[in-house]
Every structure is written in structure tokens, then in C-alpha cells.
Design a protein around this motif. Structure first.
Motif, PDB file in Angstrom:
ATOM      1  N   GLN A   1      -6.689   0.865   1.637  1.00 30.01           N
ATOM      2  CA  GLN A   1      -5.839   0.217   0.916  1.00 30.01           C
ATOM      3  C   GLN A   1      -5.864  -1.399   1.366  1.00 30.01           C
ATOM      4  O   GLN A   1      -6.199  -2.328   0.542  1.00 30.01           O
ATOM      5  CB  GLN A   1      -4.935   0.715   0.257  1.00 30.01           C
TER       6      GLN A   1
ATOM      7  N   ASP B   1      -8.982  -3.333   1.625  1.00 29.92           N
ATOM      8  CA  ASP B   1      -9.425  -3.625   0.234  1.00 29.92           C
ATOM      9  C   ASP B   1      -8.856  -4.915  -0.266  1.00 29.92           C
ATOM     10  O   ASP B   1      -9.257  -5.865  -0.707  1.00 29.92           O
ATOM     11  CB  ASP B   1      -9.502  -2.645  -0.633  1.00 29.92           C
ATOM     12  N   CYS B   2      -7.191  -4.885  -0.207  1.00 30.71           N
ATOM     13  CA  CYS B   2      -6.566  -5.670  -0.547  1.00 30.71           C
ATOM     14  C   CYS B   2      -6.711  -7.211   0.135  1.00 30.71           C
ATOM     15  O   CYS B   2      -6.660  -8.106  -0.252  1.00 30.71           O
ATOM     16  CB  CYS B   2      -5.047  -5.382  -0.423  1.00 30.71           C
TER      17      CYS B   2
ATOM     18  N   THR C   1       0.822  -1.353  -0.053  1.00 32.63           N
ATOM     19  CA  THR C   1      -0.094   0.053   0.079  1.00 32.63           C
ATOM     20  C   THR C   1       0.834   1.320  -0.070  1.00 32.63           C
ATOM     21  O   THR C   1       2.128   1.239   0.361  1.00 32.63           O
ATOM     22  CB  THR C   1      -0.819  -0.093   1.374  1.00 32.63           C
TER      23      THR C   1
ATOM     24  N   TRP D   1      -3.743  -2.231  -4.467  1.00 31.73           N
ATOM     25  CA  TRP D   1      -5.089  -1.459  -4.846  1.00 31.73           C
ATOM     26  C   TRP D   1      -5.216  -1.169  -6.201  1.00 31.73           C
ATOM     27  O   TRP D   1      -6.456  -1.290  -6.793  1.00 31.73           O
ATOM     28  CB  TRP D   1      -5.292  -0.243  -3.834  1.00 31.73           C
ATOM     29  N   HIS D   2      -4.290  -0.459  -6.717  1.00 27.53           N
ATOM     30  CA  HIS D   2      -4.185  -0.306  -8.226  1.00 27.53           C
ATOM     31  C   HIS D   2      -2.763  -0.149  -8.680  1.00 27.53           C
ATOM     32  O   HIS D   2      -1.880  -0.099  -7.822  1.00 27.53           O
ATOM     33  CB  HIS D   2      -4.909   1.150  -8.337  1.00 27.53           C
TER      34      HIS D   2
ATOM     35  N   THR E   1      -4.901  -6.728  -8.817  1.00 28.55           N
ATOM     36  CA  THR E   1      -5.180  -5.299  -8.005  1.00 28.55           C
ATOM     37  C   THR E   1      -6.637  -5.459  -7.826  1.00 28.55           C
ATOM     38  O   THR E   1      -7.291  -6.032  -8.315  1.00 28.55           O
ATOM     39  CB  THR E   1      -4.922  -4.286  -9.232  1.00 28.55           C
ATOM     40  N   VAL E   2      -7.062  -4.506  -6.813  1.00 27.02           N
ATOM     41  CA  VAL E   2      -8.413  -4.475  -6.387  1.00 27.02           C
ATOM     42  C   VAL E   2      -9.221  -3.794  -7.672  1.00 27.02           C
ATOM     43  O   VAL E   2     -10.191  -4.218  -7.927  1.00 27.02           O
ATOM     44  CB  VAL E   2      -8.522  -3.785  -5.053  1.00 27.02           C
ATOM     45  N   GLN E   3      -8.498  -2.622  -8.274  1.00 30.94           N
ATOM     46  CA  GLN E   3      -9.150  -2.036  -9.054  1.00 30.94           C
ATOM     47  C   GLN E   3      -9.041  -2.517 -10.411  1.00 30.94           C
ATOM     48  O   GLN E   3      -9.969  -2.221 -11.388  1.00 30.94           O
ATOM     49  CB  GLN E   3      -9.060  -0.679  -8.918  1.00 30.94           C
ATOM     50  N   ALA E   4      -7.949  -2.842 -10.837  1.00 32.20           N
ATOM     51  CA  ALA E   4      -7.952  -3.330 -12.634  1.00 32.20           C
ATOM     52  C   ALA E   4      -7.480  -4.793 -12.742  1.00 32.20           C
ATOM     53  O   ALA E   4      -7.078  -5.023 -13.747  1.00 32.20           O
ATOM     54  CB  ALA E   4      -6.446  -2.568 -12.806  1.00 32.20           C
TER      55      ALA E   4
ATOM     56  N   ARG F   1      -0.252   2.404  -7.419  1.00 37.50           N
ATOM     57  CA  ARG F   1       0.459   2.365  -6.254  1.00 37.50           C
ATOM     58  C   ARG F   1       1.648   1.581  -6.196  1.00 37.50           C
ATOM     59  O   ARG F   1       2.571   2.106  -5.519  1.00 37.50           O
ATOM     60  CB  ARG F   1      -0.600   1.525  -5.277  1.00 37.50           C
TER      61      ARG F   1
END
Length: 494
Positions: free
Chosen positions: A34, A37-38, A18, A87-88, A115-118, A91
Motif C-alpha cells: 500500500q 502505491d501511495c 496504510t 490506497w482505498h 486514493t490510489v483506487q478511487a 483503509r
């Protein structure tokens, strides 16, 4: 999870990384969100998180070291995990060089990135690496645009006289009557502090800055100004006694002359009223930055004529100093070559000072003032100074854009800085004050003399009079004293 054979499958070892670029409160809330979420992603996939790495308040784009990122790479080299969760992607990296090193490590160690977002980045195949590089390029472009916007905004604030942060600059910052919330980065505690208008001068401090300029320009020293500040009870903006280096920084500040500065470079006229004229500022800067000026002069003279009066013994022109060694009853002037007796320092200084005060009290004392520098066009010099500074900025921009080479940049900037130094010296000539100015025409010359302070009195002595101490007669003099005034030879320089 189990394999098709029915035997238990070892859990996949994962690490979480993070990072947040800016944490204004210091509470670490951004990196904690972050991490949560991870961790949730790892739980859904059944991965075992063996370590969490976190770089709080560190920008990937700034180039500053990221200790935990480097620690994570070292652990991955040792086989600590096969999955990195972020997270992304931004980062992890915003530098192409960093990304390529990370790709190389992942290929060699069989590490995948999720990644959480991608989603997943498969760096084992060309398509995944291309995606990572595109995402990295987009992230870097966003950082560059953001940096450009921030830079423009800060430059605009500098032009308006707003302070970029930190300790209130001495001389500036008048309360507006409004309050704002300040967060302690160490404790996270909030407090209400007054909003200051940094384009407005604090009257007492502004007057002190002007006095500091006048002292140096009339032959005084920085130490004399520091003493003056202490005598007046004037402290720094934090309430501390003002030290020698603090005082020097105060007088070197271009802001005093209404000149805006950004990243250490002058960027033109500001929108606030200056405390001193530009020519005064340039002159003081020239004095303080003069290479021949001693920055560690050692003990300051405590006597008016020490190392200014000269010995008049035949064949000797050495300076004299004050001592009380060798059985002398009073502090006395003695030649540096150590020959001859001493001369009562208090009596001699009083005699010479009385001569100077008497001369400056005459009606024709105005004639003693030195004529101003001829042919110095201050306005033209200031315009030339601004043009040279603009040229320096243009040269730097051209080099940054790759339009000129390093040797060309070095040559052009060296020439410009040499020219600027010459302009500043001319401005210094125009602003330097004759040390006699505070005394000529004063209603009470003797009182004005006392108000000068020792170092400015010494500047007047060096400007006005040569004093030579010849061997004295012995015994009682005709006036009944034991001091031979006739052996003190004086030569007026003006």
C-alpha cells in the motif's frame, strides 16, 4: 511547479496512511505494498510526503484502537499536511462515526483525501461527502457480511469439536499423521508441525480428567487432584506442571461433557465423544462455582481428624487441632480453647481409621451407602437445561435486533439464569458420589483406604463417624499402654 507569476511554488505537503486488517505472518507485506502505491501517486502529483502512518494487523471495523491513525489526526490538526493519501477509502474508515469526525477535521483544516483506487474525495462539497459516506456504508456492509460468514464458520467448527486456535486444550488433540506449516508471527520463520484432530481425546489426559471429576464428586479437593497429577507425572499440554487454576479450568470446560461452546456460550451438543457424562460435569461445575466454597482456604490439614474431632470436656464442644507446643513429646490433638493436655495424634488417628476400615470390611457394609437422590430425572433436567440456554440465546438475539428493551432483556435473562442455576444444582445432586463408594466391596479395604488420599479419607470420616475426645485417665492403662482408648467416644452416623 510554478505559479503564473513565475515564482517557485511551495510543494504540497502530504501524508500516507496504510492499514491491513489481518497480517498472519507479521511481515507487514500488505501495508508495504500500500505504501509503495501511495508513494507512486505522490510522486506523479509532485507532492512532498512528510510522514507515513501505518496500522498493521488492525481492523477498522473491530473498534480496536488504531494508534497511528489517531497520531495522524493529531498531526493534521496541527497543520502538518493538506493531503492524505490512502490506497482505498476503506483503509481509513468503516465506521460512520469515525468518517464524520474525519470530514469535520478536513473541512476545518482544508485537508483533501486522495486514493490510489478511487481517485480524489472532495470533502469540501456535499457531493464529495455523499460519495465518502456511500463508500463507507458499502465498506461497513462488506465487513458485516464477512463477520457473519466468519462467525457462522467458527460456530460450525465449534460444533464439530475443532479448536479455535491457541494452546492445545488439555485432554484433546490426537495427531492425524499430517503436517502443516506454521509461521512465527514475531520472526516470520516457518516450521512444520503435526495436524491434530481436536475431536479425539488423548487417552492419558482423558483418564486424568475423569479422575478429577471422581475426586471432587466423592468429597475430595481440587488440590488433591493437582497432587495426583503431579504424582502421575502428568503435565499440561505445554509440558509444564499443572497449577491449581489450570486444574480448575480443565474441569470447568464444557467440552469434557461433549458440549460445544462458542464465544463463551454453550451452543448445544458437539459431534465428539464426551470424556464424562453431562450430569458429572454439571455437578463438578456446581461444586467449583459454589459461592460458599472458599477459593483461598489457606494451609490444608495434615492430620486425619484435625478440626473434625471434638473436645469432650464438660461444657465444651470445640474442635481439636494438632500441635506440639507446650512441651508435648509428640504431635498431639488439643482443644481450640487451649485448655487440657494433648492426645498423641498418630495413635488416635490410627485407632479411628482402624475402626472405619473394620466397619467397611464387614459383609453388611453395603447397607452404609446412602440412597441415591429420589425423584431426580436426569434426562428431563438435561432437556430443561438446553431449553433454558436456548431461551437465553433467543433473548440476546431479540435484544440485538431491537425487538426488546434493555430492562426487558435484563429481566428475562436474569430469570433464565436463576432457573438454570436451579437445574444445575439438581443435576449435581444426581451425580455427587457417596465418599464410601470406592471402599464398599473393595477386595482389600485397607489398601483402598490408603489409595484415597487424606482429603477423601477426611470426607469419609465426616460422613461416617463423630469422634469426641474426653479427658483421659493418667498413668498406665490396663492394656499396658499409656493411651486411654476408653476416653475416645465414637458415634456412627450411618
Amino acid at each position: 511547479m510554478t505559479q503564473s507569476s513565475g515564482r517557485p511554488q511551495a510543494p504540497i505537503r502530504a501524508v500516507i496512511y496504510t492499514r491491513i486488517s489481518q497480517d498472519r505472518t507479521g511481515a507487514g507485506l500488505g501495508v508495504e505494498r500500500q505504501r509503495q502505491d501511495c508513494q507512486a501517486l505522490a510522486s506523479r502529483r509532485g507532492w512532498d510526503v512528510v510522514e507515513t502512518y501505518s496500522d498493521n494487523d488492525v481492523s477498522a471495523y473491530s473498534g480496536k484502537p488504531r494508534k497511528d491513525y489517531q497520531r495522524m489526526l493529531a498531526d493534521l490538526e496541527e497543520g502538518a499536511a493538506t493531503v492524505v493519501i490512502v490506497w482505498h477509502t476503506d483503509r481509513l474508515h468503516r465506521s460512520p462515526t469515525e468518517l464524520e469526525r474525519y470530514i469535520d477535521l478536513c473541512e476545518r483544516r482544508g485537508v483533501s483525501t486522495h486514493t490510489v483506487q478511487a481517485g480524489e474525495l472532495d470533502l469540501a462539497n456535499p457531493s464529495g461527502r455523499m460519495t465518502a459516506r456511500i463508500l463507507g456504508a458499502v465498506a461497513r456492509q462488506e465487513s458485516e457480511h464477512k463477520g457473519h460468514r466468519i462467525s457462522r464458520a467458527r460456530m460450525q467448527r465449534a460444533k464439530a469439536g475443532q479448536w479455535g486456535g491457541g494452546i492445545r486444550p488439555f485432554g484433546w488433540g490426537v495427531p492425524t499423521g499430517e503436517m502443516k506449516t506454521k509461521v512465527d508471527r514475531k520472526t516470520g520463520e516457518e516450521s512444520e508441525v503435526p495436524v491434530l484432530d481436536m475431536s479425539k481425546a488423548v487417552p492419558e489426559e482423558a483418564a486424568a480428567i475423569e479422575t478429577g471429576h471422581d475426586i471432587l464428586l466423592s468429597g475430595g479437593s481440587l488440590k488433591a487432584w493437582v497432587r495426583w497429577l503431579a504424582d502421575k507425572g502428568i503435565t499440561s499440554s505445554r509440558g509444564n506442571p499443572i497449577r491449581h487454576m489450570d486444574a480448575r479450568d480443565y474441569l470447568l470446560r464444557a467440552r469434557n461433557a461433549g458440549i460445544a461452546v462458542y464465544k463463551g456460550e454453550e451452543i448445544g451438543r458437539g459431534s465428539w465423544e464426551p470424556l464424562v457424562s453431562e450430569e458429572k460435569h454439571r455437578a463438578v461445575v456446581a461444586i467449583l462455582k459454589d459461592p460458599s466454597r472458599r477459593t483461598t482456604p489457606g494451609p490444608q490439614p495434615r492430620w486425619f481428624g484435625s478440626l473434625i474431632y471434638r473436645c469432650g470436656r464438660p461444657g465444651c464442644t470445640a474442635y481439636v487441632y494438632v500441635t506440639q507446643s507446650g512441651g508435648l513429646k509428640h504431635p498431639s490433638y488439643r482443644c481450640q480453647t487451649a485448655h487440657g493436655g494433648g492426645r498423641n495424634a498418630a495413635v488416635l488417628d490410627r485407632y479411628v481409621q482402624d475402626l472405619i476400615i473394620e466397619r467397611l470390611s464387614r459383609e453388611d457394609a453395603q447397607d452404609l451407602l446412602a440412597p441415591g437422590p429420589e425423584g431426580v430425572d436426569v434426562a428431563a433436567l438435561q432437556l430443561e437445561s438446553e431449553q433454558i440456554r436456548r431461551r437465553l440465546t433467543d433473548v440476546a438475539a431479540a435484544f440485538g435486533a431491537g425487538q426488546i428493551s434493555m430492562p426487558e432483556f435484563t429481566e428475562a435473562s436474569t430469570v433464565a439464569r436463576t432457573q438454570l442455576e436451579g437445574v444445575n444444582k439438581q443435576l449435581a445432586r444426581a451425580a455427587t458420589e457417596d465418599p464410601l463408594v470406592p471402599l464398599i466391596g473393595a477386595p482389600d479395604v485397607r489398601q483402598a483406604w490408603k489409595d484415597l488420599g487424606l482429603d477423601r479419607q477426611r470426607a469419609v470420616l465426616k460422613t461416617l463417624l463423630n469422634v469426641v475426645i474426653k479427658p483421659a485417665r493418667t498413668g498406665r492403662m490396663p492394656d499396658g499402654s499409656y493411651f486411654d482408648y476408653d476416653s475416645i467416644e465414637t458415634h456412627w452416623l450411618r
